[in-house]
Design an enzyme around this catalytic site. Structure first.
Site, PDB file in Angstrom:
ATOM      1  N   MET A 276       0.850  -1.193   0.000  1.00 46.42           N
ATOM      2  CA  MET A 276       0.000   0.000   0.000  1.00 46.42           C
ATOM      3  C   MET A 276       0.883   1.239   0.000  1.00 46.42           C
ATOM      4  O   MET A 276       1.695   1.425   0.900  1.00 46.42           O
ATOM      5  CB  MET A 276      -0.919  -0.002   1.226  1.00 46.42           C
TER       6      MET A 276
ATOM      7  N   SER B 103       3.569  -6.429   3.688  1.00 45.79           N
ATOM      8  CA  SER B 103       2.349  -5.785   4.155  1.00 45.79           C
ATOM      9  C   SER B 103       1.134  -6.475   3.518  1.00 45.79           C
ATOM     10  O   SER B 103       1.041  -7.699   3.578  1.00 45.79           O
ATOM     11  CB  SER B 103       2.388  -4.283   3.849  1.00 45.79           C
ATOM     12  N   GLN B 104       0.218  -5.718   2.875  1.00 41.15           N
ATOM     13  CA  GLN B 104      -0.983  -6.353   2.349  1.00 41.15           C
ATOM     14  C   GLN B 104      -0.668  -7.373   1.252  1.00 41.15           C
ATOM     15  O   GLN B 104      -1.482  -8.258   0.966  1.00 41.15           O
ATOM     16  CB  GLN B 104      -1.969  -5.306   1.830  1.00 41.15           C
TER      17      GLN B 104
ATOM     18  N   ASP C 138       4.465  -2.087  15.674  1.00 37.82           N
ATOM     19  CA  ASP C 138       3.556  -1.701  14.591  1.00 37.82           C
ATOM     20  C   ASP C 138       2.337  -0.950  15.125  1.00 37.82           C
ATOM     21  O   ASP C 138       1.619  -1.436  15.996  1.00 37.82           O
ATOM     22  CB  ASP C 138       3.086  -2.964  13.846  1.00 37.82           C
TER      23      ASP C 138
ATOM     24  N   HIS D  80       5.810  -0.562  11.320  1.00 38.60           N
ATOM     25  CA  HIS D  80       5.389  -1.323  10.142  1.00 38.60           C
ATOM     26  C   HIS D  80       6.324  -1.099   8.953  1.00 38.60           C
ATOM     27  O   HIS D  80       6.597   0.039   8.564  1.00 38.60           O
ATOM     28  CB  HIS D  80       3.959  -0.926   9.764  1.00 38.60           C
TER      29      HIS D  80
END
Length: 278
Positions: free
Chosen positions: A1, A75-76, A194, A251
């Site tokens: 993202m 991440s995603q 995070d 993160h």
């Protein structure tokens, strides 16, 4: 993202690091769309199911991957690569490593951070209507892994991606489990400090108890694990699940030397020896 496959200071640098540590390795950095600009947009706007389908076709058509490969999702990208394994896995993944993946979804939509402010404005305007509204679910990537612990029935009825690949719907897809348990290792890294992923325990497949935004249900206590909806219990009992931490890190904050020592050397610099990958 907010990133792309190939920025020289982010994913491009990671690709270069892997290539420098493992001679003659083939590294494919997945790009959704025709160029980096579209790739960035598709990290926010689009349908995750369609994007996973595109990746299935992309990887199947790459002859250099025909015998299988090790995969790292950032991440995603972690839950999207897992979607690839569960739904396609052709060619098959050997080791799956996720860095800060939101495997149980997020209870709070992450802030939109990108160099393109127009994307953020569009995303934030749509999310204001509600993450479970049909059009928002169909078009905003982050809404597709949003999981409100205070609205679980609505989540189960409306979620078009994360509830599906976690087999939380009433009708279970046995293929998801059968594909996932073929992994040699499923490695999940959680970023210790995070604040982007809420709760951060989602990176280890844990989440808030229904009706709470403070009580975390350990993976082993979850119905998903106990009933083995996607094969996590099977993998764990075989010693193939690993829960690791990126210490003292927000993160996606890690150095390339750390990545080399903790990801490349133990999980990527290995041969694919399973009969499935010969």
């Amino acid at each position: 993202m907010g990133d792309t496959c190939c920025y020289f200071f982010s994913m491009g640098a990671v690709k270069n690091e892997i290539e420098s540590k493992i001679p003659n390795i083939y590294v494919k950095s997945i790009m959704i769309g025709y160029d980096m600009a579209e790739d960035e947009i598709r990290g926010f706007i689009g349908n995750a199911n369609d994007e996973v389908d595109q990746v299935c076709q992309m990887l199947k058509s790459d002859p250099k991957l025909q015998h299988g490969f090790n995969a790292v999702g950032f991440s995603q990208g972690g839950q999207f690569l897992r979607g690839y394994v569960e739904r396609c896995n052709d060619p098959p993944v050997h080791n799956l490593i996720t860095m800060g993946g939101q495997h149980q979804g997020v209870a709070d939509i992450p802030n939109c951070v990108t160099v393109n402010e127009t994307i953020c404005t569009y995303v934030e305007d749509l999310l204001a209507f509600g993450a479970y509204e049909y059009y928002v679910q169909e078009s905003i990537i982050q809404a597709q892994y949003f999981k409100d612990p205070m609205e679980i029935p609505n989540y189960l009825a409306s979620s078009i991606y994360i509830a599906d690949i976690n087999n939380e719907k009433q009708v279970k897809n046995e293929t998801y489990k059968q594909n996932l348990i073929t992994l040699n290792q499923f490695v999940m890294f959680k970023f210790e400090d995070d604040t982007v992923v809420v709760p951060k325990e989602s990176e280890w497949f844990e989440f808030f108890e229904e009706g709470s935004t403070s009580i975390i249900v350990p993976l082993e206590k979850s119905v998903l694990y106990q009933e083995d909806w996607i094969g996590l219990r099977t993998l764990n009992e075989a010693g193939k699940l690993k829960f690791l931490t990126v210490p003292n890190a927000e993160h996606m904050q890690f150095s390339l030397p750390w990545f080399s020592q903790n990801v490349i050397t133990p999980f990527l610099n290995v041969s694919i020896q399973s009969p499935l990958y010969k």
